[in-house]
Structure formats: structure tokens, C-alpha cells
Design a protein around this motif. Structure first.
Motif, mmCIF file in Angstrom:
data_model
loop_
_atom_site.group_PDB
_atom_site.id
_atom_site.type_symbol
_atom_site.label_atom_id
_atom_site.label_comp_id
_atom_site.label_asym_id
_atom_site.label_seq_id
_atom_site.Cartn_x
_atom_site.Cartn_y
_atom_site.Cartn_z
ATOM 1 N N ALA A 213 0.802 -1.222 0.000
ATOM 2 C CA ALA A 213 0.000 0.000 0.000
ATOM 3 C C ALA A 213 0.837 1.275 0.000
ATOM 4 C CB ALA A 213 -0.919 0.001 1.217
ATOM 5 N N SER A 214 2.137 1.149 0.140
ATOM 6 C CA SER A 214 3.003 2.321 0.251
ATOM 7 C C SER A 214 3.005 3.141 -1.030
ATOM 8 C CB SER A 214 4.434 1.861 0.563
ATOM 9 O OG SER A 214 5.299 2.971 0.628
ATOM 10 N N THR A 215 3.086 4.443 -0.856
ATOM 11 C CA THR A 215 3.246 5.324 -2.013
ATOM 12 C C THR A 215 4.660 5.902 -2.072
ATOM 13 O OG1 THR A 215 2.446 7.258 -0.800
ATOM 14 C CG2 THR A 215 0.806 5.964 -2.020
ATOM 15 N N ARG A 216 5.405 5.766 -0.980
ATOM 16 C CA ARG A 216 6.778 6.288 -0.916
ATOM 17 C C ARG A 216 7.757 5.151 -1.168
ATOM 18 N NH1 ARG A 216 7.984 11.117 2.045
ATOM 19 N NH2 ARG A 216 10.022 10.170 2.300
ATOM 20 N N PRO A 217 8.613 5.279 -2.137
ATOM 21 C CA PRO A 217 9.589 4.217 -2.393
ATOM 22 C C PRO A 217 10.495 3.923 -1.194
ATOM 23 C CG PRO A 217 9.502 5.721 -4.256
ATOM 24 C CD PRO A 217 8.675 6.335 -3.165
ATOM 25 N N ASP A 218 10.898 4.958 -0.436
ATOM 26 C CA ASP A 218 11.778 4.705 0.711
ATOM 27 C C ASP A 218 11.055 3.924 1.804
ATOM 28 O OD1 ASP A 218 10.197 6.966 1.287
ATOM 29 O OD2 ASP A 218 11.843 8.109 2.177
ATOM 30 N N ALA A 219 9.779 4.209 2.035
ATOM 31 C CA ALA A 219 9.000 3.466 3.023
ATOM 32 C C ALA A 219 8.769 2.035 2.550
ATOM 33 C CB ALA A 219 7.668 4.168 3.282
ATOM 34 N N LYS A 220 8.479 1.880 1.278
ATOM 35 C CA LYS A 220 8.244 0.542 0.727
ATOM 36 C C LYS A 220 9.504 -0.321 0.828
ATOM 37 C CE LYS A 220 5.833 -1.539 -3.071
ATOM 38 N NZ LYS A 220 4.809 -1.160 -4.001
ATOM 39 N N ARG A 221 10.666 0.255 0.529
ATOM 40 C CA ARG A 221 11.929 -0.498 0.636
ATOM 41 C C ARG A 221 12.194 -0.914 2.081
ATOM 42 N NH1 ARG A 221 13.599 3.369 -2.994
ATOM 43 N NH2 ARG A 221 14.513 4.630 -1.327
ATOM 44 N N LEU A 222 11.986 0.003 3.003
ATOM 45 C CA LEU A 222 12.227 -0.316 4.411
ATOM 46 C C LEU A 222 11.236 -1.371 4.896
ATOM 47 C CD1 LEU A 222 13.733 0.020 7.026
ATOM 48 C CD2 LEU A 222 12.414 2.108 7.465
ATOM 49 N N ALA A 223 9.985 -1.254 4.524
ATOM 50 C CA ALA A 223 8.987 -2.253 4.922
ATOM 51 C C ALA A 223 9.351 -3.624 4.372
ATOM 52 C CB ALA A 223 7.594 -1.833 4.444
ATOM 53 N N ALA A 224 9.796 -3.684 3.123
ATOM 54 C CA ALA A 224 10.203 -4.968 2.534
ATOM 55 C C ALA A 224 11.401 -5.550 3.279
ATOM 56 C CB ALA A 224 10.527 -4.789 1.053
ATOM 57 N N ALA A 225 12.340 -4.701 3.664
ATOM 58 C CA ALA A 225 13.505 -5.170 4.420
ATOM 59 C C ALA A 225 13.064 -5.706 5.781
ATOM 60 C CB ALA A 225 14.514 -4.039 4.593
ATOM 61 N N LEU A 226 12.088 -5.064 6.409
ATOM 62 C CA LEU A 226 11.603 -5.536 7.701
ATOM 63 C C LEU A 226 10.861 -6.858 7.567
ATOM 64 C CD1 LEU A 226 12.425 -2.635 8.544
ATOM 65 C CD2 LEU A 226 10.472 -2.681 10.070
ATOM 66 N N VAL A 227 10.102 -7.035 6.501
ATOM 67 C CA VAL A 227 9.413 -8.311 6.275
ATOM 68 C C VAL A 227 10.443 -9.435 6.153
ATOM 69 C CG1 VAL A 227 8.026 -9.637 4.621
ATOM 70 C CG2 VAL A 227 7.345 -7.311 5.230
ATOM 71 N N SER A 228 11.474 -9.193 5.384
ATOM 72 C CA SER A 228 12.532 -10.195 5.210
ATOM 73 C C SER A 228 13.240 -10.483 6.536
ATOM 74 C CB SER A 228 13.530 -9.695 4.161
ATOM 75 O OG SER A 228 14.570 -10.619 4.002
ATOM 76 N N ALA A 229 13.549 -9.424 7.281
ATOM 77 C CA ALA A 229 14.213 -9.598 8.578
ATOM 78 C C ALA A 229 13.320 -10.384 9.533
ATOM 79 C CB ALA A 229 14.568 -8.241 9.171
ATOM 80 N N ARG A 230 12.026 -10.093 9.538
ATOM 81 C CA ARG A 230 11.113 -10.783 10.450
ATOM 82 C C ARG A 230 11.053 -12.273 10.144
ATOM 83 N NH1 ARG A 230 11.987 -6.627 12.266
ATOM 84 N NH2 ARG A 230 10.580 -5.193 13.304
ATOM 85 N N ARG A 231 11.067 -12.606 8.882
ATOM 86 C CA ARG A 231 11.029 -14.020 8.499
ATOM 87 C C ARG A 231 12.205 -14.755 9.151
ATOM 88 N NH1 ARG A 231 11.236 -13.411 3.132
ATOM 89 N NH2 ARG A 231 9.090 -12.729 3.151
ATOM 90 N N ALA A 232 13.398 -14.173 9.046
ATOM 91 C CA ALA A 232 14.595 -14.788 9.628
ATOM 92 C C ALA A 232 14.536 -14.763 11.155
ATOM 93 C CB ALA A 232 15.843 -14.066 9.128
ATOM 94 N N GLU A 233 14.066 -13.668 11.728
ATOM 95 C CA GLU A 233 14.013 -13.539 13.191
ATOM 96 C C GLU A 233 13.017 -14.516 13.808
ATOM 97 O OE1 GLU A 233 13.095 -9.413 13.115
ATOM 98 O OE2 GLU A 233 15.195 -8.799 13.010
ATOM 99 N N ILE A 234 11.888 -14.705 13.164
ATOM 100 C CA ILE A 234 10.888 -15.651 13.662
ATOM 101 C C ILE A 234 11.454 -17.067 13.619
ATOM 102 C CG2 ILE A 234 8.640 -16.702 13.139
ATOM 103 C CD1 ILE A 234 7.733 -13.790 12.324
ATOM 104 N N ALA A 235 12.196 -17.382 12.568
ATOM 105 C CA ALA A 235 12.803 -18.716 12.459
ATOM 106 C C ALA A 235 13.836 -18.953 13.570
ATOM 107 C CB ALA A 235 13.458 -18.884 11.092
ATOM 108 N N ARG A 236 14.421 -17.882 14.095
ATOM 109 C CA ARG A 236 15.442 -18.011 15.136
ATOM 110 C C ARG A 236 14.893 -17.884 16.558
ATOM 111 N NH1 ARG A 236 18.683 -14.928 11.349
ATOM 112 N NH2 ARG A 236 18.028 -13.012 12.369
#
Length: 188
Positions: free
Chosen positions: A156-179
Motif C-alpha cells: 500500500a506504500s506510495t513512498r519508495p523509501d517506506a516501501k523499501r524499508l517495509a520490505a527489508a523488515l518483512v525479510s528480517a522478520r522471516r529470519a528472526e521468527i525462524a530463530r
């Protein structure tokens, strides 16, 4: 189905945020001047939610050094605290670029996945395996909720910088939940 679930999650987030508004702010709490494109409501809501969520998680993770009874849990908590602080170092400048204050607009609110003041007070009464179970439970909820909210932001993001950061957090969460550790003494 996945798009509908993301849209529903984003709608829920926006409804929660609309209900969490504070009374009209005085001049001392006016946002700093924007140094980039203004925030759209979705991006602003996401950044203003993620920042205090990470701050409260860091506060809980910081207690592990003295309260945890498990060396592996202490190491995990220290590493995750460093990661969460790194995310805060990216979220705060994003707030500034959007012209939003770096204040907790959710102070005192009980948001899903947010470590509350009551949680922190309870954690300070626990030690050893009881603390470890509490820590892993609360941080697990934090990681799952912030992953869900960030997934919604990526769509839903309209800002590229917010969208990039949100995507990075989704990826980080996947790894963090696995750990997520299984602390000693945890019910099996």
C-alpha cells in the motif's frame, strides 16, 4: 486471497491508528519541517507504529542481560536488540523525511504485538526460565505483528523509501521468527 488479507490488515491498521489519535497537539509538538516528500496517511501510520513497537521491544530485550537464565536466550536477545536498534536508525530518518515528529503517538495504547509498560513491569519481576518464556512469547508476538503490518505497507506504500524499508523488515522478520529460541524449561 493473499491480497485481500493484506488489504484487510492495512484497513485494520488504519482503523486502529485512527482510534489512537491524540488530542490536538500544541505548538511544542509540531512536526519538524519535511525534508522530503510529504507522507501519505498509510506510510505515516506505518512508520509511526513501527517506531514505538521497536522501541518497546528493545526495552524488553535489554532486560535479558540481567534476567535471562539461558545463555543462548541472552545471546539471541542481544543480537535482536542490535537489529531492532538498526531498524530504528532507519525509521527515525524516514519520519523526519515525512515531516513527522519522532514521538510515540501510541503512548499508553495497547496495540497488538506491542510490548506495553505493563509487560515491562511484569518482566522486571521475572527471572530465569520464567523470564525467558515471557520474553520469547512477547517478542514472538512483536515479530509476527510487525511482519504483518510491514507486509501490508509493501503493498500500500506510495513512498519508495517506506516501501523499501517495509520490505527489508518483512525479510528480517522471516529470519528472526525462524530463530526464536525455545528457552530451557519451556513446556514441550
Amino acid at each position: 486471497m493473499k491480497a485481500a488479507r493484506s488489504a484487510a490488515a492495512l484497513t485494520l491498521l488504519l482503523l486502529l491508528l485512527a482510534g489512537c489519535g491524540s488530542p490536538a497537539a500544541g505548538p511544542e509538538s509540531a512536526p519538524p519541517p519535511a525534508t522530503g516528500a510529504p507522507a501519505d496517511p498509510t506510510d505515516a501510520a506505518w512508520a509511526q507504529l513501527m517506531t514505538p513497537m521497536n522501541e518497546s521491544a528493545v526495552a524488553l530485550l535489554s532486560l535479558a542481560a540481567d534476567r535471562s537464565g539461558d545463555t543462548a536466550v541472552r545471546r539471541w536477545a542481544a543480537g535482536l536488540r542490535t537489529s531492532q536498534n538498526g531498524e530504528l536508525a532507519r525509521l527515525r530518518p524516514l519520519l523526519a523525511r515525512m515531516g513527522l515528529p519522532d514521538t510515540n503517538v501510541h503512548e499508553g495504547h495497547h496495540m497488538p504485538g506491542m510490548v506495553t509498560a505493563d509487560d515491562l513491569a511484569r518482566a522486571r519481576t521475572l527471572k530465569g526460565a520464567a523470564f525467558d518464556r515471557f520474553l520469547v512469547d512477547r517478542i514472538g508476538g512483536h515479530l509476527r505483528q510487525t511482519a504483518q503490518v510491514s507486509r501490508s505497507e509493501t503493498g500500500a506504500s506510495t513512498r519508495p523509501d517506506a516501501k523499501r524499508l517495509a520490505a527489508a523488515l518483512v525479510s528480517a522478520r522471516r529470519a528472526e521468527i525462524a530463530r526464536l529460541p525455545a528457552p530451557s524449561g519451556a513446556p514441550g
